[in-house]
Design an enzyme around this catalytic site. Sequence first.
Site, mmCIF file in Angstrom:
data_model
loop_
_atom_site.group_PDB
_atom_site.id
_atom_site.type_symbol
_atom_site.label_atom_id
_atom_site.label_comp_id
_atom_site.label_asym_id
_atom_site.label_seq_id
_atom_site.Cartn_x
_atom_site.Cartn_y
_atom_site.Cartn_z
ATOM 1 N N LEU A 613 3.554 2.498 -4.109
ATOM 2 C CA LEU A 613 2.485 2.220 -3.150
ATOM 3 C C LEU A 613 2.169 3.541 -2.462
ATOM 4 O O LEU A 613 2.902 3.985 -1.576
ATOM 5 C CB LEU A 613 2.927 1.174 -2.125
ATOM 6 C CG LEU A 613 3.161 -0.233 -2.659
ATOM 7 C CD1 LEU A 613 3.711 -1.134 -1.570
ATOM 8 C CD2 LEU A 613 1.846 -0.817 -3.190
ATOM 9 N N ASN A 614 1.083 4.187 -2.911
ATOM 10 C CA ASN A 614 0.782 5.539 -2.434
ATOM 11 C C ASN A 614 0.564 5.615 -0.941
ATOM 12 O O ASN A 614 0.984 6.577 -0.290
ATOM 13 C CB ASN A 614 -0.451 6.086 -3.144
ATOM 14 C CG ASN A 614 -0.391 5.890 -4.636
ATOM 15 O OD1 ASN A 614 -1.128 5.092 -5.167
ATOM 16 N ND2 ASN A 614 0.510 6.593 -5.308
ATOM 17 N N CYS A 615 -0.127 4.632 -0.398
ATOM 18 C CA CYS A 615 -0.466 4.705 1.022
ATOM 19 C C CYS A 615 0.779 4.684 1.901
ATOM 20 O O CYS A 615 0.758 5.143 3.036
ATOM 21 C CB CYS A 615 -1.416 3.571 1.406
ATOM 22 S SG CYS A 615 -0.805 1.938 0.970
ATOM 23 N N HIS A 616 1.891 4.135 1.368
ATOM 24 C CA HIS A 616 3.136 4.071 2.136
ATOM 25 C C HIS A 616 4.200 5.016 1.592
ATOM 26 O O HIS A 616 5.333 5.002 2.072
ATOM 27 C CB HIS A 616 3.687 2.640 2.122
ATOM 28 C CG HIS A 616 2.768 1.639 2.752
ATOM 29 N ND1 HIS A 616 2.468 1.650 4.100
ATOM 30 C CD2 HIS A 616 2.057 0.609 2.219
ATOM 31 C CE1 HIS A 616 1.630 0.660 4.377
ATOM 32 N NE2 HIS A 616 1.363 0.019 3.254
ATOM 33 N N LYS A 617 3.840 5.824 0.563
ATOM 34 C CA LYS A 617 4.803 6.739 -0.078
ATOM 35 C C LYS A 617 6.053 5.960 -0.503
ATOM 36 O O LYS A 617 7.187 6.402 -0.317
ATOM 37 C CB LYS A 617 5.204 7.866 0.883
ATOM 38 C CG LYS A 617 4.054 8.573 1.579
ATOM 39 C CD LYS A 617 3.208 9.364 0.617
ATOM 40 C CE LYS A 617 2.186 10.228 1.331
ATOM 41 N NZ LYS A 617 1.086 9.483 1.949
#
Length: 649
Positions: A613-617
């Site tokens: 989940l890129n937005c949350h690394k």
Amino acid sequence: MRVYDTRDAPPPPERVQQPLLHSMDFQNADASGPSGGPDITHQTQICEAPGHVKIDQSRLQKWLKIKSGTKKQKLTRSEISQAFSCCFCLIDSFRRNSDEPAAGRPMRVDMKAVRETFEKIHKKEWITRLVDESLQKLITTLLSPAVPEEALEILLILPECHVLHQEDNVLKMIFPLAGAISSLSGPSMNLLRSWWSDLKKPFLQMPIKMFTDAVAFILTSRPELTCWMGHVICVLRHLYQVNKMAASCVPAQMFHIAEIGSVDTIQNVYNWRTWQQNRFLLNVDGKIKVFKTAASIKMEPPLFPRFKVYVRRSHLMEDTFKNLEGAKAEDVKKLLQVEFIGEKDLKAEKWHLFHLISKELTKSESGMFWHNDLKTMIWFTAKVDKIKYFQLGLLCGIAMHNDHIINLPFPLALYKKLLDLRPTLSDLKELDSTLVNSLQDILDYGGDVENDFGLNFVINWDGISVPLVEDGENQMVTNDNCQEFVDAYVDYVFNVSVKDHFEEFERGIYMVCDPDVIDIFEPKELMEFMAGNAAYEWDKLKKNAVYEGVYHAKHKVIIMFWNLFDKMSSSQRKRFLLFVTGSERVPSLGMESIKMKIVPVYMLTEDQLPEALNCHKMLNLPMYRTLGQLEERLLRAIGCADQRPGQEA
């Protein structure tokens, strides 16, 4: 074209007219005597008590030997109080023996002696307490009326005193002291600035630290006092300007106040535009938060809260630019939403568009840019319709506005131009180091430039032969005009040849982003904010990783994961970084700003792949039983299935 103040010489701070403490009146700050010079008729107010106590070494040693609670201490208290509550007693105590004439008012304070004295005093608690009380009285006298010129040297002495660096004294001493300094008359301020500029680095650091610490204290502990910071920031602006020209200048980071970086501070405690106007106080984190604050204000949900972009992978550039055709300013400032046509099962991430489009744009086949011989840098080319560069500017502005990196390898010169700073010969080195070496050889040549080089004022750039000056074909480069030739060469590459195209690119960026907010950055900071950096400090990625559930640093799966990561090639690690964060580049705040969260996943099937989940690394890592399983699944997930660890793509 926008007009900016120059960065090397910020505009002088306006005099603060708000009340400080007890409704003090600073209107008399410019009072002058009959001769037009500083008013010194109030000298008795600065040194009211009778007698004159000079702190020499014998007296200091006598004080230091006295124990607290003794009769000698009681007798000595009045002597110490007199010395530290009298401006001229302190100045006279640290006067340097000098035969120099008084004309020009050279600084006569022995700063080394000041520091040594205060360091010794600081070790005696009872003396320190008395000094604290006495200096409060002294600083109060500096405010009414204006500080006489004869007393100005006290402003060099006070920052060396430890008690002025205590949080308890921000209200009692730092505010009044800042008020006294910010209210100095023009001639007095100029004299103080000249003394500051003569200070050696360790001594110039002290007033800077004293006032920056005061701002930090207010922001973190006493936000209700923020309205009183005008004087403190005014003094810091003077110090910043002086430091730019000082012989022993301190690093610009000394002025950075990390506490400004809190979102609450920027949004609520102090209007964020105050920090934009005082950008020298902001570190990179603070500048980015100011930018994000401004962006979030513009993103507040309107009637239609999204700017939707629809693209096909097979026609990525064409579709992206088509979406930007005719876009309105109010649309491009909305939150971006990306959809890949024909991929219904794929919830498109915004980072995916910027990653793919930057790769497409920088290919030679795109025809969008001039490429240097090493294919490491790009620049504008007159062969492209300038409207394309307007759309490119929009795209870059949208990327920054949505907090995403778009990796376009422009030289630092681009970001200088965006900040209205002129590129130099050293900037040209990024595009063509061989050319710069040749131009430097001409400048350094000791022989006959005209006969030995045989150059005229005509160059070939981007496949076009152009004169640098009128009738350049008939004007030879000589020893007398070689600097003019080099300057014209640099100006042509970075300015003349791309004037219309750069202006369109700039217009596109500023259609999305506030120019005033962009202007808080330094060129390198802006470059890394837009395009990221290549400081791949992989050990920091591991050090800052956090774990959830049953995972911890010594869990079997985590140990296998980091062992595999350590064996990966550079290209594989970048692909992993892209997988987890949405960019192969490191954010402007560095690798330490990435706090990857690794979450356990219980496998439903043997073929289950890691997800991110890129937005949350966040890395969702299945609990694989063997290193072989982990290696095969992870490499497949990040798109490196055909490579073994350690192999370069």
